[in-house]
Scaffold this motif. Sequence first.
Motif, PDB file in Angstrom:
ATOM      1  N   UNK A 108     -14.979  -9.740  -3.295  1.00 37.60           N
ATOM      2  CA  UNK A 108     -15.737 -10.278  -4.587  1.00 37.60           C
ATOM      3  C   UNK A 108     -17.317  -9.461  -4.568  1.00 37.60           C
ATOM      4  N   UNK A 109     -17.614  -8.371  -3.941  1.00 40.41           N
ATOM      5  CA  UNK A 109     -18.728  -7.600  -3.557  1.00 40.41           C
ATOM      6  C   UNK A 109     -18.535  -6.116  -3.786  1.00 40.41           C
ATOM      7  N   UNK A 110     -16.472  -6.020  -4.262  1.00 44.74           N
ATOM      8  CA  UNK A 110     -16.223  -4.967  -4.789  1.00 44.74           C
ATOM      9  C   UNK A 110     -16.461  -4.178  -6.243  1.00 44.74           C
ATOM     10  N   UNK A 111     -17.456  -3.097  -6.049  1.00 43.28           N
ATOM     11  CA  UNK A 111     -17.256  -2.725  -7.620  1.00 43.28           C
ATOM     12  C   UNK A 111     -16.615  -2.083  -8.333  1.00 43.28           C
ATOM     13  N   UNK A 112     -15.992  -1.318  -7.281  1.00 45.02           N
ATOM     14  CA  UNK A 112     -14.454   0.017  -7.720  1.00 45.02           C
ATOM     15  C   UNK A 112     -13.351   0.492  -6.651  1.00 45.02           C
ATOM     16  N   UNK A 113     -12.934   1.393  -6.587  1.00 42.52           N
ATOM     17  CA  UNK A 113     -11.862   1.312  -5.545  1.00 42.52           C
ATOM     18  C   UNK A 113     -11.355   2.682  -5.543  1.00 42.52           C
ATOM     19  N   UNK A 114     -11.150   3.272  -4.352  1.00 39.28           N
ATOM     20  CA  UNK A 114     -10.357   4.778  -3.380  1.00 39.28           C
ATOM     21  C   UNK A 114      -9.398   3.922  -3.437  1.00 39.28           C
ATOM     22  N   UNK A 115      -8.251   4.593  -4.291  1.00 37.61           N
ATOM     23  CA  UNK A 115      -6.344   3.904  -4.010  1.00 37.61           C
ATOM     24  C   UNK A 115      -6.104   4.412  -2.631  1.00 37.61           C
ATOM     25  N   UNK A 116      -7.308   5.381  -1.678  1.00 32.17           N
ATOM     26  CA  UNK A 116      -6.578   5.544  -0.244  1.00 32.17           C
ATOM     27  C   UNK A 116      -6.663   4.483   0.503  1.00 32.17           C
ATOM     28  N   UNK A 117      -7.610   3.569  -0.039  1.00 31.81           N
ATOM     29  CA  UNK A 117      -9.102   2.537   0.718  1.00 31.81           C
ATOM     30  C   UNK A 117      -8.544   2.014   0.226  1.00 31.81           C
ATOM     31  N   UNK A 118      -7.264   1.358  -0.347  1.00 35.71           N
ATOM     32  CA  UNK A 118      -6.822   0.044  -0.846  1.00 35.71           C
ATOM     33  C   UNK A 118      -5.128   0.039  -0.296  1.00 35.71           C
ATOM     34  N   UNK A 119      -4.900   1.016   0.257  1.00 43.92           N
ATOM     35  CA  UNK A 119      -3.908   1.337   0.766  1.00 43.92           C
ATOM     36  C   UNK A 119      -4.058   1.113   2.293  1.00 43.92           C
ATOM     37  N   UNK A 120      -5.119   1.423   2.963  1.00 42.64           N
ATOM     38  CA  UNK A 120      -5.767   1.129   4.195  1.00 42.64           C
ATOM     39  C   UNK A 120      -6.019  -0.418   4.403  1.00 42.64           C
ATOM     40  N   UNK A 121      -6.064  -0.898   2.983  1.00 43.48           N
ATOM     41  CA  UNK A 121      -6.005  -3.158   2.856  1.00 43.48           C
ATOM     42  C   UNK A 121      -4.873  -2.945   3.424  1.00 43.48           C
ATOM     43  N   UNK A 122      -4.182  -2.427   2.352  1.00 39.21           N
ATOM     44  CA  UNK A 122      -2.474  -2.992   3.023  1.00 39.21           C
ATOM     45  C   UNK A 122      -1.638  -2.374   4.450  1.00 39.21           C
ATOM     46  N   UNK A 123      -2.393  -1.495   4.468  1.00 41.51           N
ATOM     47  CA  UNK A 123      -1.676  -1.231   6.002  1.00 41.51           C
ATOM     48  C   UNK A 123      -2.317  -2.532   7.042  1.00 41.51           C
ATOM     49  N   UNK A 124      -3.404  -3.149   7.045  1.00 40.00           N
ATOM     50  CA  UNK A 124      -4.194  -4.147   7.580  1.00 40.00           C
ATOM     51  C   UNK A 124      -3.594  -5.616   7.620  1.00 40.00           C
ATOM     52  N   UNK A 125      -2.904  -5.719   5.788  1.00 39.69           N
ATOM     53  CA  UNK A 125      -2.271  -7.002   5.446  1.00 39.69           C
ATOM     54  C   UNK A 125      -0.758  -7.000   6.433  1.00 39.69           C
ATOM     55  N   UNK A 126       0.225  -5.681   6.003  1.00 43.42           N
ATOM     56  CA  UNK A 126       1.464  -5.279   6.946  1.00 43.42           C
ATOM     57  C   UNK A 126       1.389  -5.777   8.098  1.00 43.42           C
ATOM     58  N   UNK A 127       0.129  -5.387   9.079  1.00 38.01           N
ATOM     59  CA  UNK A 127       0.154  -5.374  10.433  1.00 38.01           C
ATOM     60  C   UNK A 127      -0.189  -7.195  10.798  1.00 38.01           C
ATOM     61  N   UNK A 128      -0.587  -7.191   9.840  1.00 32.49           N
ATOM     62  CA  UNK A 128      -0.514  -9.485  10.018  1.00 32.49           C
ATOM     63  C   UNK A 128      -0.087  -9.634   9.802  1.00 32.49           C
ATOM     64  N   UNK A 129       1.000  -9.658   8.941  1.00 34.92           N
ATOM     65  CA  UNK A 129       2.669  -9.897   8.252  1.00 34.92           C
ATOM     66  C   UNK A 129       3.238  -9.654   9.126  1.00 34.92           C
ATOM     67  N   UNK A 130       3.449  -8.672  10.074  1.00 35.02           N
ATOM     68  CA  UNK A 130       4.446  -8.486  11.442  1.00 35.02           C
ATOM     69  C   UNK A 130       4.288  -9.287  12.617  1.00 35.02           C
ATOM     70  N   UNK A 131       2.589  -9.789  12.178  1.00 44.78           N
ATOM     71  CA  UNK A 131       3.203 -11.471  13.353  1.00 44.78           C
ATOM     72  C   UNK A 131       2.584 -12.471  13.313  1.00 44.78           C
ATOM     73  N   UNK A 132       2.991 -12.798  11.282  1.00 47.85           N
ATOM     74  CA  UNK A 132       3.153 -13.756  11.075  1.00 47.85           C
ATOM     75  C   UNK A 132       2.036 -14.735  10.628  1.00 47.85           C
ATOM     76  N   UNK A 133       1.113 -13.597  11.082  1.00 42.76           N
ATOM     77  CA  UNK A 133      -0.430 -14.487  10.120  1.00 42.76           C
ATOM     78  C   UNK A 133      -0.597 -14.050   9.063  1.00 42.76           C
ATOM     79  N   UNK A 134      -1.676 -15.425   8.257  1.00 40.27           N
ATOM     80  CA  UNK A 134      -1.695 -15.387   7.353  1.00 40.27           C
ATOM     81  C   UNK A 134      -2.748 -14.859   6.868  1.00 40.27           C
ATOM     82  N   UNK A 135      -3.069 -13.652   5.118  1.00 38.12           N
ATOM     83  CA  UNK A 135      -4.235 -12.866   4.542  1.00 38.12           C
ATOM     84  C   UNK A 135      -4.316 -13.661   3.453  1.00 38.12           C
ATOM     85  N   UNK A 136      -5.403 -14.284   3.236  1.00 42.15           N
ATOM     86  CA  UNK A 136      -6.162 -14.480   1.773  1.00 42.15           C
ATOM     87  C   UNK A 136      -6.722 -13.564   1.049  1.00 42.15           C
ATOM     88  N   UNK A 137      -6.926 -13.680  -0.053  1.00 42.14           N
ATOM     89  CA  UNK A 137      -7.770 -12.319  -0.593  1.00 42.14           C
ATOM     90  C   UNK A 137      -8.985 -13.407  -1.282  1.00 42.14           C
TER      91      UNK A 137
END
Length: 376
Positions: free
Chosen positions: A48-77
């Motif tokens: 909600x407080x984000x104003x702009x993004x670096x592309x690598x930062x978004x890939x880091x977020x995707x990595x965290x989401x992937x780690x949670x998915x591999x454990x069967x955990x839910x991520x919302x946005x």
Amino acid sequence: MPHRGEPGTHPLPSLRVKGLVSTWEVDTALVDLAPFLLKADTVVVDLAGAEAFEVIALQQLLSAVAARRSRGLETRFRLPAGAMARHQLRLWGFPAAVAAVTRIPFRLLVRPEDHAYFGEEPPTGSPWNGAPSPRSSVHAYLTAQRCFGLRAYELRDAADRQRMLDSEVAHWGGHALMRLLDSVVCGPARDLLRVLVQELVAGAVQRSLARIAVIGAELTLPRTAGEVGRLTISEWDDGGLEMVRKERRTGPRGTDSFLVHREGRTPALETYDARRKPWSDTDDPELLLASVIASNPGDRDGTGGGEGSHRMYTLYKCAIDSFQGTLRIDSGRHRLRIEAAPDEGTHRYRVDLRSGDRLPDLQGSLLAMQLPVRDA
């Protein structure tokens, strides 16, 4: 504090980032959330407080989401409150990348109070502020054509891996994109395609354990005379750097000398070269160093067959020598950055390596080349 639309409910653990969402911002947020990240049934990525993004930062977020998915955990946005930040996420293909990583449509992962943003008209203006550069109109056109941002690929079999390589070569070989890059990067744009892109993507193809890969690209043009912009080309996949542990040195030894700075080590600076062999039980930071320092064009590929390399040698040589840039490698709780050595005698390259609990545990591996851009 309860989320909007849920008065009186117990708040869910949230990964909150704001302002310019940089790699530092995401690293800090992930470390702060570490006690919940791989344990809580549901975590909210609060943009909600984000104003702009670096592309690598978004890939880091995707990595965290992937780690949670591999454990069967839910991520919302939660989506950004600002229309321009939401527009940037759409232009950069973030919803599609999240859907590829989670295998769930992005809309189903977004908090209900933010569903009103779906289908909205794009805002006027550009997501990137600053004085127009001579090439800003071309940049805006290519951005609208989705030349930058994220492209996700499933890697189920050899055919998928070949399609990813073919798709990226075709993408980067586009006439308008090549013309723009040829006018702003420090080396020949054809080498971006011939060397950097093909070698970077081929590295993901060789990582046999990877099942999803996300290619990232970001171009920041200089805003004022004399300023230096940046081209980022990055690749994240969930396969890790298992190739580092495989057989190496099947070809000629390299001759490069490296000045290595390892955070927390005494002495702080050490000299490394390709003759240094890690033991089979060496710790991960040492293996990560070896993946760069002991690499050469004659290394075997990740499956043990055929001559090639696991791409580190070609990547750092081209990124640094031809384009005056840097190569970054993230894996687990280790962050390696290699650049030209600043007048360090016989050393041609400097390597900085950070490790430890103050860094989040990255799922998979992230390789990124960051090249200076000049807009004369």
